[in-house]
Motif scaffolding. Structure first.
Motif, PDB file in Angstrom:
ATOM      1  N   GLU A  48       0.816  -1.206   0.000  1.00 16.30           N
ATOM      2  CA  GLU A  48       0.000   0.000   0.000  1.00 16.30           C
ATOM      3  C   GLU A  48       0.860   1.271   0.000  1.00 16.30           C
ATOM      4  O   GLU A  48       0.399   2.343  -0.396  1.00 16.30           O
ATOM      5  CB  GLU A  48      -0.927   0.010   1.233  1.00 16.30           C
ATOM      6  CG  GLU A  48      -2.038  -1.038   1.182  1.00 16.30           C
ATOM      7  CD  GLU A  48      -1.593  -2.401   1.661  1.00 16.30           C
ATOM      8  OE1 GLU A  48      -2.444  -3.285   1.811  1.00 16.30           O
ATOM      9  OE2 GLU A  48      -0.367  -2.582   1.901  1.00 16.30           O
ATOM     10  N   ASP A  49       2.116   1.138   0.457  1.00 13.01           N
ATOM     11  CA  ASP A  49       3.026   2.293   0.499  1.00 13.01           C
ATOM     12  C   ASP A  49       3.606   2.629  -0.879  1.00 13.01           C
ATOM     13  O   ASP A  49       4.128   3.726  -1.095  1.00 13.01           O
ATOM     14  CB  ASP A  49       4.186   2.036   1.464  1.00 13.01           C
ATOM     15  CG  ASP A  49       3.717   1.874   2.894  1.00 13.01           C
ATOM     16  OD1 ASP A  49       2.717   2.520   3.253  1.00 13.01           O
ATOM     17  OD2 ASP A  49       4.346   1.111   3.645  1.00 13.01           O
ATOM     18  N   ILE A  50       3.533   1.657  -1.796  1.00 15.72           N
ATOM     19  CA  ILE A  50       4.132   1.866  -3.128  1.00 15.72           C
ATOM     20  C   ILE A  50       3.112   2.592  -4.001  1.00 15.72           C
ATOM     21  O   ILE A  50       2.349   1.984  -4.755  1.00 15.72           O
ATOM     22  CB  ILE A  50       4.554   0.520  -3.752  1.00 15.72           C
ATOM     23  CG1 ILE A  50       5.505  -0.214  -2.813  1.00 15.72           C
ATOM     24  CG2 ILE A  50       5.227   0.753  -5.104  1.00 15.72           C
ATOM     25  CD1 ILE A  50       5.924  -1.581  -3.296  1.00 15.72           C
ATOM     26  N   THR A  51       3.098   3.887  -3.883  1.00 13.04           N
ATOM     27  CA  THR A  51       2.169   4.746  -4.613  1.00 13.04           C
ATOM     28  C   THR A  51       2.867   5.384  -5.805  1.00 13.04           C
ATOM     29  O   THR A  51       4.070   5.180  -6.025  1.00 13.04           O
ATOM     30  CB  THR A  51       1.644   5.851  -3.680  1.00 13.04           C
ATOM     31  OG1 THR A  51       2.777   6.649  -3.256  1.00 13.04           O
ATOM     32  CG2 THR A  51       0.948   5.256  -2.464  1.00 13.04           C
ATOM     33  N   GLU A  52       2.124   6.176  -6.569  1.00 20.10           N
ATOM     34  CA  GLU A  52       2.732   6.914  -7.679  1.00 20.10           C
ATOM     35  C   GLU A  52       3.856   7.822  -7.183  1.00 20.10           C
ATOM     36  O   GLU A  52       4.910   7.927  -7.813  1.00 20.10           O
ATOM     37  CB  GLU A  52       1.674   7.756  -8.398  1.00 20.10           C
ATOM     38  CG  GLU A  52       0.679   6.963  -9.214  1.00 20.10           C
ATOM     39  CD  GLU A  52      -0.336   7.874  -9.881  1.00 20.10           C
ATOM     40  OE1 GLU A  52       0.010   8.470 -10.924  1.00 20.10           O
ATOM     41  OE2 GLU A  52      -1.453   8.006  -9.344  1.00 20.10           O
ATOM     42  N   ALA A  53       3.608   8.494  -6.048  1.00 20.03           N
ATOM     43  CA  ALA A  53       4.618   9.393  -5.481  1.00 20.03           C
ATOM     44  C   ALA A  53       5.866   8.612  -5.068  1.00 20.03           C
ATOM     45  O   ALA A  53       7.000   9.066  -5.291  1.00 20.03           O
ATOM     46  CB  ALA A  53       4.038  10.139  -4.277  1.00 20.03           C
ATOM     47  N   PHE A  54       5.651   7.430  -4.474  1.00 21.77           N
ATOM     48  CA  PHE A  54       6.771   6.567  -4.081  1.00 21.77           C
ATOM     49  C   PHE A  54       7.618   6.213  -5.299  1.00 21.77           C
ATOM     50  O   PHE A  54       8.851   6.331  -5.283  1.00 21.77           O
ATOM     51  CB  PHE A  54       6.230   5.300  -3.412  1.00 21.77           C
ATOM     52  CG  PHE A  54       7.288   4.305  -3.020  1.00 21.77           C
ATOM     53  CD1 PHE A  54       7.789   4.262  -1.738  1.00 21.77           C
ATOM     54  CD2 PHE A  54       7.777   3.384  -3.950  1.00 21.77           C
ATOM     55  CE1 PHE A  54       8.764   3.337  -1.376  1.00 21.77           C
ATOM     56  CE2 PHE A  54       8.752   2.464  -3.604  1.00 21.77           C
ATOM     57  CZ  PHE A  54       9.247   2.434  -2.305  1.00 21.77           C
ATOM     58  N   LEU A  55       6.947   5.771  -6.365  1.00 26.54           N
ATOM     59  CA  LEU A  55       7.666   5.358  -7.573  1.00 26.54           C
ATOM     60  C   LEU A  55       8.381   6.538  -8.224  1.00 26.54           C
ATOM     61  O   LEU A  55       9.497   6.397  -8.732  1.00 26.54           O
ATOM     62  CB  LEU A  55       6.694   4.724  -8.563  1.00 26.54           C
ATOM     63  CG  LEU A  55       6.061   3.399  -8.115  1.00 26.54           C
ATOM     64  CD1 LEU A  55       5.012   2.947  -9.114  1.00 26.54           C
ATOM     65  CD2 LEU A  55       7.122   2.325  -7.936  1.00 26.54           C
ATOM     66  N   SER A  56       7.755   7.710  -8.208  1.00 24.59           N
ATOM     67  CA  SER A  56       8.377   8.899  -8.786  1.00 24.59           C
ATOM     68  C   SER A  56       9.659   9.249  -8.039  1.00 24.59           C
ATOM     69  O   SER A  56      10.699   9.527  -8.655  1.00 24.59           O
ATOM     70  CB  SER A  56       7.395  10.072  -8.737  1.00 24.59           C
ATOM     71  OG  SER A  56       7.996  11.238  -9.274  1.00 24.59           O
ATOM     72  N   ASN A  57       9.607   9.226  -6.716  1.00 22.62           N
ATOM     73  CA  ASN A  57      10.790   9.527  -5.908  1.00 22.62           C
ATOM     74  C   ASN A  57      11.858   8.452  -6.060  1.00 22.62           C
ATOM     75  O   ASN A  57      13.053   8.744  -6.064  1.00 22.62           O
ATOM     76  CB  ASN A  57      10.407   9.670  -4.438  1.00 22.62           C
ATOM     77  CG  ASN A  57       9.637  10.946  -4.166  1.00 22.62           C
ATOM     78  OD1 ASN A  57       9.858  11.966  -4.817  1.00 22.62           O
ATOM     79  ND2 ASN A  57       8.718  10.894  -3.212  1.00 22.62           N
ATOM     80  N   PHE A  58      11.407   7.191  -6.188  1.00 19.56           N
ATOM     81  CA  PHE A  58      12.351   6.084  -6.366  1.00 19.56           C
ATOM     82  C   PHE A  58      13.118   6.236  -7.677  1.00 19.56           C
ATOM     83  O   PHE A  58      14.325   5.989  -7.743  1.00 19.56           O
ATOM     84  CB  PHE A  58      11.603   4.751  -6.330  1.00 19.56           C
ATOM     85  CG  PHE A  58      12.482   3.548  -6.525  1.00 19.56           C
ATOM     86  CD1 PHE A  58      13.506   3.264  -5.638  1.00 19.56           C
ATOM     87  CD2 PHE A  58      12.286   2.693  -7.602  1.00 19.56           C
ATOM     88  CE1 PHE A  58      14.322   2.155  -5.805  1.00 19.56           C
ATOM     89  CE2 PHE A  58      13.090   1.583  -7.788  1.00 19.56           C
ATOM     90  CZ  PHE A  58      14.114   1.309  -6.883  1.00 19.56           C
ATOM     91  N   LYS A  59      12.434   6.647  -8.727  1.00 16.13           N
ATOM     92  CA  LYS A  59      13.098   6.855 -10.019  1.00 16.13           C
ATOM     93  C   LYS A  59      14.157   7.951  -9.923  1.00 16.13           C
ATOM     94  O   LYS A  59      15.257   7.822 -10.457  1.00 16.13           O
ATOM     95  CB  LYS A  59      12.061   7.211 -11.099  1.00 16.13           C
ATOM     96  CG  LYS A  59      11.196   6.042 -11.530  1.00 16.13           C
ATOM     97  CD  LYS A  59      10.368   6.368 -12.763  1.00 16.13           C
ATOM     98  CE  LYS A  59       9.308   7.407 -12.487  1.00 16.13           C
ATOM     99  NZ  LYS A  59       8.442   7.654 -13.671  1.00 16.13           N
TER     100      LYS A  59
END
Length: 317
Positions: free
Chosen positions: A59-70
């Motif tokens: 549930e923590d892996i959101t669009e914002a999470f993925l954007s920051n991860f990239k």
């Protein structure tokens, strides 16, 4: 990839970029050093790393999470775009499996609809010419040297339409029967049978004196691997590929080849030389592609005659 996610979770955004990068490199060096010690278990290491902090849920892996991860992967891990894309594909695969198993609800899927979209950009594929292949075949190298083995493995891959180097390293004498090579690709588990070309037979003759049994590996990189341990085979294959890439750079210099001579360019070189002289259906079989469209798109990288003729027609009319 999991280690990279762990680094992202530990990332202190208020720390200087150079200090973050140096810390990542130091931990990477320590992992490599530990992996070479007797009894090291990669999976146990990963479990230990993640057991220290169980705060990441699907549930923590959101669009914002993925954007920051990239951003983190590019800026701090210094990854190329394709590597970042591979990370996203891996996360998406895990997410799909988790939804299927009922671990997470589909409403949390960050790749749905217009959310995070994974785009694989086409890359320019460049292969060697026939003349450059001949230079590699004829260059004088000391027998049994690392660069000599590298040349043999690379050419063996090329002679079989660019078989993946990992598959070549894991080939055994039992894969050869009645003048043919029978093997199954590790990537998609597709079986294939090909006649052993004369050029490849010449390479095999170099290694026959060191054959211990039918279950022995043809090339020396996995000779001491524990055949009962998939992890040991994986690690020694990975290390062998790294060694090959290192000596391919030296081989390119010796042969005055300015192109990036890598393991995978053997496949591109076969495609470049084949051009449009072989039917797409036959190339599909040689490349072990599941879809003919994949073969056509792949081979389009190496068919230039029509475009060249059109350019000449305009400029020289």
């Amino acid at each position: 990839m999991l280690i990279n996610v762990r680094e992202f979770l530990k990332w202190n955004r208020f720390e200087e970029r150079e200090l973050v990068i140096n810390g990542i490199k130091e931990r990477r060096r320590n992992r490599v050093g530990s992996s070479r010690k007797f009894g090291y278990n990669f999976l146990e290491h990963v479990k230990e790393e993640f057991s220290r902090d169980n705060s990441l849920y699907f549930e923590d892996i959101t669009e914002a999470f993925l954007s920051n991860f990239k951003v983190f992967c590019i800026s701090y891990l210094e990854h190329k775009t394709r590597t970042v894309t591979n990370h996203l594909i891996y996360i998406r695969t895990l997410f799909n499996a988790a939804i299927k198993e009922g671990i997470v609800e589909a409403k949390h899927y960050p790749f749905a609809g217009e959310k995070e979209r994974i785009r694989i950009k086409p890359t320019q594929k460049i292969g060697l010419t026939r003349e450059e292949i001949e230079r590699i075949e004829k260059v004088s190298l000391k027998k049994d040297s690392s660069i000599w083995h590298t040349r043999n493995v690379w050419l063996f891959s090329f002679y079989f339409a660019g078989i993946r180097i990992s598959d070549v390293l894991q080939m055994k004498w039992s894969d050869l029967m009645d003048g043919r090579l029978y093997y199954t690709m590790n990537k998609n588990e597709k079986p294939l049978s090909l006649k052993i070309p004369e050029q490849a037979e010449g390479i095999l003759n170099f290694y026959r004196p060191s054959q211990r049994s039918q279950d022995d590996y043809i090339f020396p990189y996995l000779k001491h691997a524990d055949q009962k341990s998939k992890r040991d085979i994986f690690v020694k294959t990975r290390n062998g590929i790294a060694v090959l890439n290192k000596y391919l750079k030296q081989l390119a210099k010796k042969c005055n080849i300015t192109k990036n001579l890598s393991n995978h360019i053997a496949r591109h070189s076969f495609g470049n030389i084949a051009g449009d002289t072989i039917s797409p259906l036959m190339l599909q079989k040689l490349y072990r592609h599941s879809d003919l469209k994949t073969t056509i798109m792949y081979q389009a990288n190496f068919i230039h005659k029509d475009a060249d003729d059109a350019l000449d027609a305009v400029l020289n009319s």
